[in-house]
Design a protein around this motif. Structure first.
Motif, PDB file in Angstrom:
ATOM      1  N   ARG A  18       0.840  -1.210   0.000  1.00 49.55           N
ATOM      2  CA  ARG A  18       0.000   0.000   0.000  1.00 49.55           C
ATOM      3  C   ARG A  18       0.870   1.253   0.000  1.00 49.55           C
ATOM      4  O   ARG A  18       0.560   2.256   0.628  1.00 49.55           O
ATOM      5  CB  ARG A  18      -0.979   0.032   1.169  1.00 49.55           C
ATOM      6  N   PHE A  20       1.609   4.000  -1.914  1.00 50.85           N
ATOM      7  CA  PHE A  20       1.079   4.763  -3.044  1.00 50.85           C
ATOM      8  C   PHE A  20       2.075   5.805  -3.561  1.00 50.85           C
ATOM      9  O   PHE A  20       1.978   6.217  -4.711  1.00 50.85           O
ATOM     10  CB  PHE A  20      -0.263   5.385  -2.672  1.00 50.85           C
ATOM     11  N   ARG A  48      -4.223   6.602  -8.314  1.00 49.95           N
ATOM     12  CA  ARG A  48      -4.061   6.503  -6.860  1.00 49.95           C
ATOM     13  C   ARG A  48      -5.423   6.464  -6.155  1.00 49.95           C
ATOM     14  O   ARG A  48      -5.647   5.620  -5.284  1.00 49.95           O
ATOM     15  CB  ARG A  48      -3.240   7.683  -6.365  1.00 49.95           C
ATOM     16  N   MET A  52      -6.762   3.239  -4.021  1.00 51.82           N
ATOM     17  CA  MET A  52      -7.068   3.395  -2.601  1.00 51.82           C
ATOM     18  C   MET A  52      -8.510   2.992  -2.315  1.00 51.82           C
ATOM     19  O   MET A  52      -8.786   2.294  -1.334  1.00 51.82           O
ATOM     20  CB  MET A  52      -6.791   4.828  -2.153  1.00 51.82           C
TER      21      MET A  52
END
Length: 134
Positions: A18, A20, A48, A52
């Motif tokens: 995770r 990003f 992104r 997410m």
């Protein structure tokens, strides 16, 4: 310049972590994402945001990764297994109740000048929906 398979591998690792920020660094500012839901997005910020949102609903890890590249070194296919938990209902899918799943999936990376310019995500959507339906 970093080789395409290394870039794809780093992207998958960042996805699993995770991370990003790393994902954004690996992607071209005008990256095109063809998501498994059939929607195309353009740009790092939409990529992104989509990732997410998706990973909040589908807590997935990508493993058993086999990378293959074309003769020109611009495209990389990642054949992998996705293991996940469906945590929050996403429109167009069955209701989420913590279903777990393990299904094959494919990511296709197109890389130019050391950046991912296109990413396509494929999996058998019917098998995925069946796994979510229980």
């Amino acid at each position: 310049m970093t080789d395409a398979q290394t870039i794809a591998s780093r992207f998958i690792e960042a996805l699993n972590q995770r991370d990003f920020e790393t994902i954004a660094r690996l992607a071209h500012e005008d990256i095109e994402l063809d998501s498994l839901t059939g929607k195309r997005m353009v740009g790092v910020a939409p990529l992104r945001a989509w990732l997410m949102n998706y990973l909040r609903r589908f807590d997935e890890q990508f493993g058993d990764v086999v990378l293959m590249r074309d003769a020109f070194g611009q495209r990389v296919a990642a054949d992998l297994t996705v293991r996940g938990t469906y945590k929050e209902t996403m429109e167009g899918f069955p209701a989420a109740s913590g279903q777990t799943y393990s299904i094959p999936s494919v990511l296709i990376f197109e890389i130019e000048d050391g950046a991912i310019i296109r990413l396509s995500h494929y999996r058998n959507i019917r098998v995925f929906e069946q796994a979510l339906a229980g």
